[in-house]
Scaffold this active site. Structure first.
Site, PDB file in Angstrom:
ATOM      1  N   GLY A 162       0.833  -1.193   0.000  1.00  0.00           N
ATOM      2  CA  GLY A 162       0.000   0.000   0.000  1.00  0.00           C
ATOM      3  C   GLY A 162       0.869   1.244   0.000  1.00  0.00           C
ATOM      4  O   GLY A 162       2.020   1.207   0.449  1.00  0.00           O
TER       5      GLY A 162
ATOM      6  N   GLN B 156       3.014  10.107   1.038  1.00  0.00           N
ATOM      7  CA  GLN B 156       4.314   9.429   1.133  1.00  0.00           C
ATOM      8  C   GLN B 156       5.228   9.734  -0.058  1.00  0.00           C
ATOM      9  O   GLN B 156       6.433   9.508   0.014  1.00  0.00           O
ATOM     10  CB  GLN B 156       4.125   7.908   1.232  1.00  0.00           C
ATOM     11  CG  GLN B 156       3.497   7.462   2.545  1.00  0.00           C
ATOM     12  CD  GLN B 156       3.364   5.958   2.588  1.00  0.00           C
ATOM     13  OE1 GLN B 156       2.388   5.409   2.097  1.00  0.00           O
ATOM     14  NE2 GLN B 156       4.362   5.274   3.155  1.00  0.00           N
TER      15      GLN B 156
ATOM     16  N   CYS C 101       5.782   0.058   7.281  1.00  0.00           N
ATOM     17  CA  CYS C 101       5.435   1.222   6.463  1.00  0.00           C
ATOM     18  C   CYS C 101       6.653   1.597   5.629  1.00  0.00           C
ATOM     19  O   CYS C 101       7.773   1.628   6.158  1.00  0.00           O
ATOM     20  CB  CYS C 101       5.040   2.382   7.374  1.00  0.00           C
ATOM     21  SG  CYS C 101       4.597   3.878   6.477  1.00  0.00           S
ATOM     22  N   LEU C 102       6.429   1.873   4.358  1.00  0.00           N
ATOM     23  CA  LEU C 102       7.555   2.214   3.477  1.00  0.00           C
ATOM     24  C   LEU C 102       8.226   3.515   3.916  1.00  0.00           C
ATOM     25  O   LEU C 102       9.374   3.762   3.562  1.00  0.00           O
ATOM     26  CB  LEU C 102       7.082   2.325   2.023  1.00  0.00           C
ATOM     27  CG  LEU C 102       6.597   0.995   1.401  1.00  0.00           C
ATOM     28  CD1 LEU C 102       6.051   1.234   0.001  1.00  0.00           C
ATOM     29  CD2 LEU C 102       7.706  -0.035   1.383  1.00  0.00           C
TER      30      LEU C 102
ATOM     31  N   HIS D 278      -4.553   1.632   7.325  1.00  0.00           N
ATOM     32  CA  HIS D 278      -3.192   2.178   7.425  1.00  0.00           C
ATOM     33  C   HIS D 278      -3.007   3.317   6.415  1.00  0.00           C
ATOM     34  O   HIS D 278      -2.490   4.396   6.766  1.00  0.00           O
ATOM     35  CB  HIS D 278      -2.196   1.039   7.171  1.00  0.00           C
ATOM     36  CG  HIS D 278      -0.754   1.443   7.169  1.00  0.00           C
ATOM     37  ND1 HIS D 278       0.171   0.899   8.035  1.00  0.00           N
ATOM     38  CD2 HIS D 278      -0.060   2.319   6.385  1.00  0.00           C
ATOM     39  CE1 HIS D 278       1.363   1.445   7.783  1.00  0.00           C
ATOM     40  NE2 HIS D 278       1.245   2.299   6.795  1.00  0.00           N
ATOM     41  N   GLU D 279      -3.444   3.091   5.176  1.00  0.00           N
ATOM     42  CA  GLU D 279      -3.237   4.105   4.132  1.00  0.00           C
ATOM     43  C   GLU D 279      -4.136   5.326   4.336  1.00  0.00           C
ATOM     44  O   GLU D 279      -3.704   6.459   4.101  1.00  0.00           O
ATOM     45  CB  GLU D 279      -3.460   3.505   2.740  1.00  0.00           C
ATOM     46  CG  GLU D 279      -2.568   2.316   2.384  1.00  0.00           C
ATOM     47  CD  GLU D 279      -1.094   2.538   2.653  1.00  0.00           C
ATOM     48  OE1 GLU D 279      -0.618   3.686   2.592  1.00  0.00           O
ATOM     49  OE2 GLU D 279      -0.400   1.554   2.978  1.00  0.00           O
TER      50      GLU D 279
ATOM     51  N   HIS E 166      -2.666   7.701   6.670  1.00  0.00           N
ATOM     52  CA  HIS E 166      -1.644   8.570   6.067  1.00  0.00           C
ATOM     53  C   HIS E 166      -2.253   9.870   5.534  1.00  0.00           C
ATOM     54  O   HIS E 166      -1.610  10.920   5.570  1.00  0.00           O
ATOM     55  CB  HIS E 166      -0.957   7.856   4.894  1.00  0.00           C
ATOM     56  CG  HIS E 166       0.215   6.989   5.275  1.00  0.00           C
ATOM     57  ND1 HIS E 166       1.347   7.496   5.864  1.00  0.00           N
ATOM     58  CD2 HIS E 166       0.429   5.659   5.121  1.00  0.00           C
ATOM     59  CE1 HIS E 166       2.217   6.498   6.060  1.00  0.00           C
ATOM     60  NE2 HIS E 166       1.683   5.369   5.621  1.00  0.00           N
TER      61      HIS E 166
END
Ligand code: NI
Length: 170
Positions: free
Chosen positions: A46, A51, A95-96, A137-138, A141
């Protein structure tokens, strides 16, 4: 399509609230394509527009993690959690934007998310399992919320300090 750079904690953009998208035009479709490419290359399941430094309400995900599975990319514009289950589930998230850190997070086990697809058509997805985790999660963000906000304060302060130090040394 082009791969974009992923912002890393403690980049302040990750803490900002993203703006709704008024028009789903070629710019937004190109951004979604870039985000999918960036996510697949990372690799991740994701990615949210903030991000990659774009403060707009767009997320992408693909939870078809099985090697043999066909890719199942999803593009969600202006996603909203309409309902969440009382039942919760614990999942070890990463998380990236916070590389090489995994921690267990408790969230509702199932959610209903309304969004616009890349053609601007309203859609609703009933998600459970990994997709429910990924969408929550996304969407976090888009509100400047990171998964470390859902873990213990001690662990959050430890990882925040570590990344702040790495940023200073970089
Ligand atoms: Ni993330």
């Amino acid at each position: 399509m082009a791969k974009r750079d992923i912002l890393i904690l403690p980049d302040p953009v990750l803490r900002k609230v993203a703006a709704p998208i008024a028009d789903i035009d070629d710019r937004i479709r190109a951004l979604a394509a870039d985000m999918l490419e960036t996510m697949y290359e990372a690799p991740g399941i994701g990615l949210a527009a903030p991000q990659v430094g774009v403060l707009e309400r767009l997320i992408v995900c693909d939870v078809a993690t099985d090697e043999d599975a066909e890719p199942a990319p999803m593009v969600l514009v202006n996603p909203v959690i309409e309902a969440a289950s009382e039942e919760t589930k614990v999942y070890e998230e990463g998380c990236l934007s916070i590389p090489e850190f995994l921690e267990e997070v408790t969230r509702p086990a199932a959610v209903r998310v309304a969004y616009l697809d890349r053609d601007g058509t309203p859609q609703v997805v009933e998600a459970d399992g990994l997709l429910a985790v990924c969408l929550q999660h996304e969407i976090d963000h888009l509100n400047g919320v990171l998964f470390i906000d859902h873990i213990s304060r001690l662990k959050r302060e430890r990882i925040t300090k570590k990344f702040a130090k790495q940023a200073r040394l970089a």
